[in-house]
Design a protein around this motif. Structure first.
Motif, short mmCIF file in Angstrom:
data_model
loop_
_atom_site.label_atom_id
_atom_site.label_comp_id
_atom_site.label_asym_id
_atom_site.label_seq_id
_atom_site.Cartn_x
_atom_site.Cartn_y
_atom_site.Cartn_z
N GLY A 285 0.80 -1.23 0.00
CA GLY A 285 0.00 0.00 0.00
C GLY A 285 0.83 1.27 0.00
O GLY A 285 0.26 2.37 -0.10
N ASP A 286 2.12 1.12 0.11
CA ASP A 286 2.99 2.31 0.16
C ASP A 286 4.07 2.32 -0.92
O ASP A 286 4.71 3.34 -1.13
N VAL A 287 4.27 1.18 -1.57
CA VAL A 287 5.42 1.06 -2.46
C VAL A 287 5.32 2.00 -3.67
O VAL A 287 6.34 2.41 -4.24
N PHE A 288 4.10 2.37 -4.04
CA PHE A 288 3.93 3.28 -5.19
C PHE A 288 3.60 4.70 -4.75
O PHE A 288 3.13 5.50 -5.56
N ARG A 289 3.88 4.97 -3.47
CA ARG A 289 3.68 6.32 -2.97
C ARG A 289 4.74 7.25 -3.60
O ARG A 289 5.88 6.84 -3.83
N SER A 290 4.38 8.49 -3.89
CA SER A 290 5.31 9.43 -4.52
C SER A 290 6.53 9.65 -3.63
O SER A 290 6.40 9.78 -2.40
N TYR A 353 6.59 12.70 -13.60
CA TYR A 353 6.03 13.71 -12.70
C TYR A 353 4.51 13.67 -12.72
O TYR A 353 3.85 13.79 -11.68
N ALA A 354 3.93 13.46 -13.92
CA ALA A 354 2.46 13.38 -14.03
C ALA A 354 1.93 12.14 -13.32
O ALA A 354 0.87 12.19 -12.67
N ARG A 355 2.64 11.01 -13.43
CA ARG A 355 2.19 9.79 -12.77
C ARG A 355 2.25 9.90 -11.25
O ARG A 355 1.57 9.17 -10.54
N ASN A 356 3.09 10.82 -10.76
CA ASN A 356 3.18 11.06 -9.32
C ASN A 356 2.32 12.24 -8.89
O ASN A 356 2.57 12.85 -7.84
N LYS A 357 1.32 12.57 -9.71
CA LYS A 357 0.32 13.58 -9.39
C LYS A 357 0.92 14.99 -9.22
O LYS A 357 0.42 15.80 -8.45
N GLY A 358 1.99 15.26 -9.95
CA GLY A 358 2.58 16.59 -9.88
C GLY A 358 1.76 17.60 -10.65
O GLY A 358 1.20 17.29 -11.72
N ARG A 435 -3.24 -0.45 -4.82
CA ARG A 435 -3.83 0.81 -4.37
C ARG A 435 -2.96 1.43 -3.27
O ARG A 435 -2.47 0.73 -2.39
N ILE A 436 -2.78 2.75 -3.32
CA ILE A 436 -1.96 3.45 -2.34
C ILE A 436 -2.84 3.82 -1.15
O ILE A 436 -3.91 4.43 -1.31
N THR A 437 -2.40 3.44 0.03
CA THR A 437 -3.18 3.73 1.24
C THR A 437 -3.09 5.20 1.60
O THR A 437 -2.15 5.89 1.23
N ALA A 438 -4.10 5.64 2.36
CA ALA A 438 -4.15 7.06 2.73
C ALA A 438 -3.09 7.42 3.77
O ALA A 438 -2.54 8.52 3.75
N ILE A 439 -2.83 6.50 4.69
CA ILE A 439 -1.86 6.76 5.77
C ILE A 439 -0.61 5.93 5.53
O ILE A 439 -0.70 4.71 5.37
N PRO A 440 0.55 6.55 5.51
CA PRO A 440 1.78 5.79 5.29
C PRO A 440 2.04 4.78 6.40
O PRO A 440 1.79 5.03 7.59
N ARG A 441 2.53 3.63 6.04
CA ARG A 441 2.86 2.57 6.99
C ARG A 441 4.17 2.93 7.70
O ARG A 441 5.12 3.37 7.06
N PRO A 442 4.24 2.75 9.02
CA PRO A 442 5.51 2.99 9.73
C PRO A 442 6.58 2.02 9.25
O PRO A 442 6.31 0.84 8.99
N TYR A 518 9.72 0.94 2.13
CA TYR A 518 9.19 1.22 0.79
C TYR A 518 9.84 2.45 0.13
O TYR A 518 9.38 2.89 -0.92
N ARG A 519 10.91 2.96 0.71
CA ARG A 519 11.56 4.15 0.12
C ARG A 519 12.54 3.73 -0.97
O ARG A 519 13.74 4.00 -0.91
#
Length: 595
Positions: A285-290, A353-358, A435-442, A518-519
């Motif tokens: 849920g975080d691996v594709f976070r920007s 940049y567009a795929r990362n919602k820039g 799907r990207i989760t709303a809250i980042p995982r610790p 996931y960074r």
């Protein structure tokens, strides 16, 4: 209208005939065709210390004098020549094609204190100069000291200058195919002495063909040494090993992971909560976070794609067209290929940049276009300031700077905007398998050797090892007096570097994700880019142990431009790492089942 077009075609054809005829009749060192008794131009280029290849000055900064001939056609300097400090000045010698001469006077110089000190300084610091006839270079020392040019003699002893130049010119048909320079008539440098400079020209027929006339300057025993072949073989074996390792991860380790995750799908919620869940699936849920600083990240990646393309095209052009023969041809080609490939940087940077919602795409384009200039300009201005202080030929003129600025402003920037628009519209939509989760995982605590900074520093070791030997040959060509011409080797090393960097970063990213970190975007880029750190460290070793460079100018030039080269290499390798890892991450997360 038709008659007007016919008239225009006739005029154009007539002009072309005139131009072609003029090229044949008025042959020179641009067309490389001569008729008997036609003028042959001897160009004086630069003079400088033998051990400091880049510390060069105009030939006539030393108190030499020109020959009796004063009129000559203008030499057209290319952009590459201007940047490399080429300063061709007419020697004033009267040389005619196929016309031998006896010993002719050039001029006389009476040594006052200033001229004497200038010549003495040049001799004691091993100055030598370069000349050109028909684009073929020649070199000679200004003078020597002691009994012959003996470096063991103390600089305080008598110094001598060579006053005679014998030019042996080989010809084949109506072309010059060989030139040799022999200096003689050593005269002692002392106050009030009259130095009479002389020259002699001899033409001799040669069996060397025009296409092979440059081969005498190449050194196959150096570049095609068995250690060069061994390094290529060693790097190739490294590629096989790494490809096998990545294949094992994809085929065996991931297969086991998929099987374990599939079994977990059959457990109820209570059993799953009590189970020992770990691994890369947990961060789906975080691996594709920007990534953080997405503006800068996409600018680096876009620039890396462009630089990788430029490197590949220039290497191929060098293989096909022997660019190493011409003065500054490689540098000129790099500049114009970089300008022409600007849409590549805009496309890949803009789409990512567009795929990362820039939403600040104009700023992103400007930053992408500015990555290379922001790296080049501070180094170039710093070195250029020192070159101006030393009055060196490497000082870049205001006119050349304006040309480069115009290329960036009117070619690079508009083309990059076009590429960014295409990238945003053609591949700017994000299609992530998870799907990207709303809250980042610790991010859980892990062993120190699994920290991103450790993975980053370890990631550059194997890519550097794959190019280590080739770096020696490239450094020796640029900083010493070898002509690099084995661009087939360079192409192989380029491919090997790309494959090794990609494989290493994929392995590094797998371990990072398996530790539930996931960074991966910046880590994969930096792991590939860390190759540049090792290259720069090697350049420090090379400076102190493989060269005899000295002085503020040469030292600044060396470390400044080596830092620039390392930075460009780092951006390119970082892009290799990210591009391969991006495909890897999409591939593995596409095959897992997510609730």
């Amino acid at each position: 209208m038709a008659s007007l077009l016919r008239t225009a075609n006739i005029v154009v054809a007539f002009v072309l005939v005139i131009v072609n005829t003029a090229d044949y009749v008025c042959a020179d060192d641009h067309s490389h065709l001569y008729v008997p008794n036609e003028e042959v131009v001897l160009w004086m280029n630069t003079v400088g210390p033998y051990h400091n290849r880049q510390e060069t000055y105009s030939f006539f900064t030393l108190p030499y004098c020109k020959g009796p001939v004063s009129h000559i056609s203008h030499h057209h300097e290319t952009l590459g020549e201007a940047l490399m400090g080429t300063e061709l000045e007419f020697s004033g010698l009267d040389i005619k094609f196929l016309a031998d001469t006896g010993v002719e006077n050039i001029c006389e110089v009476v040594l006052d204190e200033r001229k004497l000190n200038a010549f003495k300084y040049a001799v004691k610091h091993h100055y030598w100069y370069q000349m050109y006839i028909d684009d073929l270079p020649m070199w000679a020392l200004v003078g020597d000291f002691g009994e012959g040019h003996d470096d063991s003699k103390k600089p305080g002893e008598d110094t001598f200058i060579w006053t005679h130049k014998q030019l042996d010119i080989g010809w084949n048909g109506n072309q010059i195919v060989d030139v040799n320079l022999t200096t003689g008539k050593r005269q002692k440098l002392e106050i009030g002495a009259t130095i009479r400079f002389t020259y002699q020209v001899k033409f001799k027929e040669s069996s060397i063909s025009f296409n092979k006339r440059y081969e005498k300057y190449l050194d196959p025993t150096f570049f095609k040494h068995r250690i060069h072949w061994f390094s290529i073989f060693n790097s190739f074996m490294m590629v096989l090993f790494l490809v096998g390792l990545v294949s094992m991860i994809l085929m065996r380790t991931l297969r086991k992971d998929y099987a374990r995750y599939s079994r977990e799908q059959d457990l109820d919620d209570m059993e799953r909560d009590l189970g020992d869940e770990y691994g890369w699936k947990q961060v789906h849920g975080d691996v594709f976070r920007s990534p953080p600083n997405v503006l800068l990240f996409t600018a680096f990646v876009g620039t890396g794609y462009q630089l990788a393309t430029v490197a590949l095209i220039v290497i191929i052009f060098s293989i096909m067209g022997d660019l190493y023969i011409g003065r500054g041809d490689i540098l000129t080609t790099i500049i114009f290929v970089y300008s022409a490939t600007a849409p590549i940087a805009g496309y890949f940077g803009g789409s990512l940049y567009a795929r990362n919602k820039g939403d600040q795409w104009i700023k992103q384009v400007l930053l992408t276009a500015a990555v290379v200039p922001l790296a080049v300009v501070p180094v170039a201005l710093g070195v250029n300031s020192i070159a101006i202080y030393y009055n060196a030929s490497r000082a870049i003129s205001i006119g050349t700077m304006l040309v480069l600025m115009a290329l960036w402003l009117f070619i690079v920037l508009p083309l990059m905007v076009v590429g960014a628009v295409l990238g945003r519209n053609l591949s700017g939509s994000a299609e992530y398998p998870c799907r990207i989760t709303a809250i980042p995982r610790p991010i859980p605590e892990k062993k120190w050797f699994m920290e991103p900074w450790v993975i980053i520093m370890l990631g550059g070791i194997l890519p550097f090892g794959s190019i280590f030997i080739e770096m020696y040959f490239i450094f020796t060509s640029f900083w010493a007096y070898k002509v690099y011409y084995v661009y087939g080797f360079m192409l192989l090393v380029y491919v090997i570097l790309a494959v090794v960097t990609t494989c290493v970063t994929i392995v590094c990213t797998y371990f990072l994700l398996n530790s539930e970190d996931y960074r991966w975007q910046w880590t994969s880029f930096a792991a590939g880019a860390s190759t540049a750190v090792y290259v720069y460290v090697y350049s420090i070793y090379y400076f102190f142990f493989k060269t005899k460079m000295f002085g503020v100018f040469q030292t600044t030039f060396y470390f400044g431009y080596m830092a620039l080269m390392a930075l460009i290499l780092g951006v390119m390798c970082g892009t290799f790492g990210f591009a391969g890892t991006n495909l890897f991450v999409h591939r593995i997360y596409r095959n897992i089942k997510i609730d």
